[in-house]
Design an enzyme around this catalytic site. Structure first.
Site, PDB file in Angstrom:
ATOM      1  N   HIS A   1     108.336 -39.172  32.637  1.00 13.52           N
ATOM      2  CA  HIS A   1     107.348 -39.073  33.713  1.00 13.52           C
ATOM      3  C   HIS A   1     106.269 -40.116  33.453  1.00 13.52           C
ATOM      4  O   HIS A   1     106.009 -40.482  32.310  1.00 13.52           O
ATOM      5  CB  HIS A   1     106.757 -37.653  33.696  1.00 13.52           C
ATOM      6  CG  HIS A   1     105.888 -37.316  34.847  1.00 13.52           C
ATOM      7  ND1 HIS A   1     104.565 -37.709  34.928  1.00 13.52           N
ATOM      8  CD2 HIS A   1     106.118 -36.576  35.963  1.00 13.52           C
ATOM      9  CE1 HIS A   1     104.028 -37.246  36.031  1.00 13.52           C
ATOM     10  NE2 HIS A   1     104.946 -36.553  36.690  1.00 13.52           N
TER      11      HIS A   1
ATOM     12  N   ASP B   1     106.912 -33.862  25.619  1.00 11.69           N
ATOM     13  CA  ASP B   1     106.474 -33.475  26.963  1.00 11.69           C
ATOM     14  C   ASP B   1     107.341 -32.285  27.370  1.00 11.69           C
ATOM     15  O   ASP B   1     108.513 -32.439  27.690  1.00 11.69           O
ATOM     16  CB  ASP B   1     106.654 -34.645  27.923  1.00 11.69           C
ATOM     17  CG  ASP B   1     106.406 -34.265  29.379  1.00 11.69           C
ATOM     18  OD1 ASP B   1     106.107 -33.090  29.669  1.00 11.69           O
ATOM     19  OD2 ASP B   1     106.526 -35.157  30.253  1.00 11.69           O
TER      20      ASP B   1
ATOM     21  N   GLN C   1     108.624 -29.573  31.850  1.00 12.67           N
ATOM     22  CA  GLN C   1     109.795 -29.013  32.524  1.00 12.67           C
ATOM     23  C   GLN C   1     110.609 -28.095  31.618  1.00 12.67           C
ATOM     24  O   GLN C   1     111.609 -27.543  32.057  1.00 12.67           O
ATOM     25  CB  GLN C   1     110.688 -30.152  33.042  1.00 12.67           C
ATOM     26  CG  GLN C   1     110.020 -31.073  34.040  1.00 12.67           C
ATOM     27  CD  GLN C   1     109.696 -30.400  35.354  1.00 12.67           C
ATOM     28  OE1 GLN C   1     110.284 -29.382  35.712  1.00 12.67           O
ATOM     29  NE2 GLN C   1     108.755 -30.960  36.100  1.00 12.67           N
TER      30      GLN C   1
ATOM     31  N   LYS D   1     103.590 -24.953  36.510  1.00 13.43           N
ATOM     32  CA  LYS D   1     105.047 -25.051  36.630  1.00 13.43           C
ATOM     33  C   LYS D   1     105.750 -23.804  36.078  1.00 13.43           C
ATOM     34  O   LYS D   1     106.968 -23.691  36.168  1.00 13.43           O
ATOM     35  CB  LYS D   1     105.559 -26.300  35.921  1.00 13.43           C
ATOM     36  CG  LYS D   1     105.065 -27.608  36.530  1.00 13.43           C
ATOM     37  CD  LYS D   1     105.638 -28.817  35.805  1.00 13.43           C
ATOM     38  CE  LYS D   1     104.991 -30.114  36.251  1.00 13.43           C
ATOM     39  NZ  LYS D   1     105.298 -30.469  37.641  1.00 13.43           N
TER      40      LYS D   1
ATOM     41  N   CYS E   1     107.413 -39.627  40.248  1.00 15.26           N
ATOM     42  CA  CYS E   1     106.587 -40.134  39.130  1.00 15.26           C
ATOM     43  C   CYS E   1     107.475 -40.639  37.997  1.00 15.26           C
ATOM     44  O   CYS E   1     107.186 -40.418  36.811  1.00 15.26           O
ATOM     45  CB  CYS E   1     105.615 -39.072  38.621  1.00 15.26           C
ATOM     46  SG  CYS E   1     104.356 -38.599  39.806  1.00 15.26           S
TER      47      CYS E   1
END
Length: 409
Positions: A121, A198, A201, A224, A364
């Site tokens: 991202h 990261d 997700q 999220k 993104c």
């Protein structure tokens, strides 16, 4: 709680869009919120809205207990060693930027290497570009296999003794790939580098265990994972955080302030300047309670089944390309696709007319779009409140989209 029974807890899903029952397939952008989270936010504002840490009155104490109680829930959720390792941020972007500006700027120098992947991202690319520009460090990219996965052999070859930081996504927001972050971290640590993950997700969909992964830093966002917007988490190993300087200064994060010198509070508060995101943290705590009642393993299994079912049905549609691994086993509930000769924005527009919400654009992830040799894609992302019926409506919508543009042209 049985996962088949969760949908009624999400009031926003009980509506029609353009005359059709809403099918929400954009949870990778932001998830919907259960009544438990909505009620937790309302209760805070109705019953004990107050600032934290500073007050000795009853409302201040209740707010502090709610805020710090949420930190404890986050610690347990990701299996951190201590609440001192849990810093509340505005989201994953802020978490990654904090690592870049506080840790990397102070510890990297000219000739050092930063290793990331093309599937990242933008919030896990641009901070490292800036670090490289300002320190003279070299930014390197891991190669991707044809299906968008990362080979550990390529990781071994790319990471060198000059590599000081490796930052990778746990789950791609475009390809749905679940990366072997634990194994990547082991290779990074062997070379003397730190691992940044990261998990934007991943945290909503998989059981994240920072001690098992042995990551040095990890970030994720509340919105999220059924929580409010504007709240996120930076996890960092205590010994690293203790040697990092804050990047924001002001109230809450100070110990003593003189005319010319000041000192900082202990962890984690030195990184939380100003009035913190109190309601957001309390809402995130409620979201964690909700997800853990269902079980992250149950959510993972549910999404794998939906992804497999969707890919099987989509494979019967001529002229449709699915990006990422062909098997649903190594992917989360994200399916990115294109329909031949139909722009992704047109796909999303026609699906919206059928009450189906999907995402279209570069997500993104412009470097990944370039790697895929496309300008944009459409994306359907599934979560715990989706069902096979949603998939059926989605695929029917794709067929209608193809028929519509075939008639037009």
């Amino acid at each position: 709680m049985n996962i088949k029974d969760v949908r009624p807890y999400f009031p926003i899903l009980n509506q029609e869009v353009n005359g059709h029952p809403l099918v929400y397939l954009d949870s990778a952008a932001t998830s919907q919120k259960p009544v438990q989270v909505i009620e937790a936010l309302e209760k805070y504002y109705r019953e004990y809205n107050s600032n934290v840490h500073r007050g000795v009155h009853t409302l201040g104490t209740r707010a502090t207990d709610g805020y710090e109680g949420a930190r404890e829930k986050v610690k347990n959720f990701i299996n951190a060693n201590s609440t001192e390792e849990i810093i509340f941020t505005r989201g994953t972007t802020t978490a990654l930027n904090t690592v870049a500006q506080s840790y990397a700027m102070a510890n990297l120098k000219e000739g050092d290497e930063i290793v990331i992947s093309p599937m990242e991202h933008h919030s896990n690319i641009i901070p490292w570009q800036q670090v490289a520009k300002r320190t003279g460090a070299v930014l390197k990219y891991l190669p991707l296999q044809a299906d968008g996965t990362i080979s550990l052999a390529d990781v071994e070859e790319t990471i060198t003794d000059s590599t000081k930081l490796v930052s990778v996504t746990y789950v791609s927001n475009v390809l749905g790939v679940i990366n072997p972050v634990k194994e990547i971290g082991a290779i990074a640590h062997k070379a003397g580098a730190v691992l940044v993950v990261d998990a934007a997700q991943a945290a909503p969909h998989l059981k994240v265990d920072v001690q098992d992964i042995d990551c040095d830093f990890l970030g994720f966002s509340g919105h999220k994972m059924c929580g409010p917007t504007g709240i996120g988490v930076l996890y960092g190993k205590k010994q690293l955080l203790e040697n990092m300087e804050p990047i924001e200064f002001g109230g809450e994060m100070i110990d003593f302030v003189g005319l010319y010198e000041s000192t900082w509070k202990e962890l984690p508060w030195r990184f939380e300047a100003g009035t913190p995101i109190i309601a957001g943290a309390i809402g995130l705590g409620a979201a964690i309670d909700f997800l853990e009642e269902i079980g992250l393993d149950t959510i993972t299994e549910h999404e794998h089944k939906l992804a497999a079912y969707a890919m099987e049905k989509m494979s019967t549609v001529d002229g449709l390309t699915i990006y990422g691994p062909k098997s649903a086993e190594n992917r989360a509930g994200v399916i990115t696709f294109n329909i031949e000769d139909v722009h992704p924005h047109d796909v999303a527009t026609v699906l919206d007319a059928e009450g189906i919400a999907v995402r279209a654009g570069h997500h993104c992830a412009q470097p990944l779009m370039k790697w895929l040799n496309v300008s944009a894609t459409a994306r359907a992302s599934f979560y715990l409140y989706n069902s096979e019926d949603d998939v059926d409506k989605f695929v029917d919508g794709i067929v209608k989209t193809k028929e519509y543009f075939s008639d037009v042209f």
